[in-house]
Design a protein around this motif. Structure first.
Motif, PDB file in Angstrom:
ATOM      1  N   HIS A 165     -25.876 -11.525   1.904  1.00  0.00           N
ATOM      2  CA  HIS A 165     -27.152 -10.797   1.986  1.00  0.00           C
ATOM      3  C   HIS A 165     -27.898 -10.887   0.659  1.00  0.00           C
ATOM      4  N   ASN A 166     -27.198 -10.649  -0.444  1.00  0.00           N
ATOM      5  CA  ASN A 166     -27.844 -10.687  -1.758  1.00  0.00           C
ATOM      6  C   ASN A 166     -28.315 -12.095  -2.112  1.00  0.00           C
ATOM      7  N   GLU A 225     -31.550 -12.603  -0.298  1.00  0.00           N
ATOM      8  CA  GLU A 225     -32.592 -11.802  -0.938  1.00  0.00           C
ATOM      9  C   GLU A 225     -33.022 -12.395  -2.276  1.00  0.00           C
TER      10      GLU A 225
END
Length: 228
Positions: free
Chosen positions: A173-174, A177
């Protein structure tokens, strides 16, 4: 509402949880309403708890460790109460007493990264432990699809899954992002001064700039597992 069917790429884990937790609760097996989920941070313990609630048709409520001073919420009926950083709850005698006083209809699920720090699990009725391992290749592909949405269709997910070996869901996820934070220096080194032109190239560059799972931090958990 999510269910165990949403654990894409983790069908084996879903099957174990369905058999050992969900079916046990449905049958009213003694002690089945007290469960601990443990594993490295950012690995989806809360998501698994929500999936169990969805599978059972229970309401989902969660309490963070920072809210301990407020006590446990007043829960009634078929509810899954998720206690994050469970070891901190078990350190407070009043909270332990409150857990023991909850209705049999309430499924209490504790989430922890440090199961070896929890004393008195059996005495408090927590005899069902579920280990959340780091995701394998198929699970990582499922996580990539989830976070990239329609963009995942154009990607070589097999290659990205291989490159993200050791990544947890939160790491993936990071990474997604952080794609807009890639440095110009890294682009010049990798692409000879030209910017990546495809989402695949952007993803590969973002992956190379992220650290994988900190095995040093993970070591105590692995050592604890070896002793069980």
């Amino acid at each position: 509402m999510v269910t165990l069917s949403d654990l894409k790429g983790s069908e084996y884990l879903a099957g174990l949880v369905r058999e050992n937790v969900v079916e046990a609760v449905k049958s009213g097996k003694e002690g089945s309403n007290r469960v601990v989920i443990y594993g490295p941070p950012g690995n989806g313990k809360t998501f698994l708890a929500k999936a169990i609630a969805g599978e059972l048709g229970y309401e989902f409520k969660d309490v963070k460790a920072g809210e301990i001073d407020e006590g446990l919420p007043d829960v009634q009926g078929k509810t899954l109460l998720f206690l994050d950083e469970f070891e901190k709850f078990m350190d407070v005698q009043e909270i332990r007493d409150s857990i023991e006083d909850l209705s049999e209809d309430v499924l209490v699920v504790g989430g922890t990264n440090h199961p070896w720090n929890i004393q008195g699990l059996s005495e408090a009725g927590f005899n069902s432990l579920v280990f959340m391992p780091e995701p394998g290749p198929e699970a990582r592909k499922a996580v990539l699809r989830e976070f990239l949405g329609d963009g995942a269709v154009s990607l070589d997910l097999d290659r990205l899954a291989e490159m993200t070996d050791g990544f947890l869901p939160v790491d993936i996820h990071n990474t997604v992002e952080a794609m807009d934070e890639i440095t110009q220096e890294s682009l010049e080194e990798r692409f000879g001064g030209s910017n990546p032109t495809t989402l695949q190239e952007w993803m590969e560059e973002a992956i190379t700039q992220r650290d994988r799972l900190d095995r040093t931090a993970y070591k105590p958990l692995l050592e604890w597992l070896d002793k069980q």
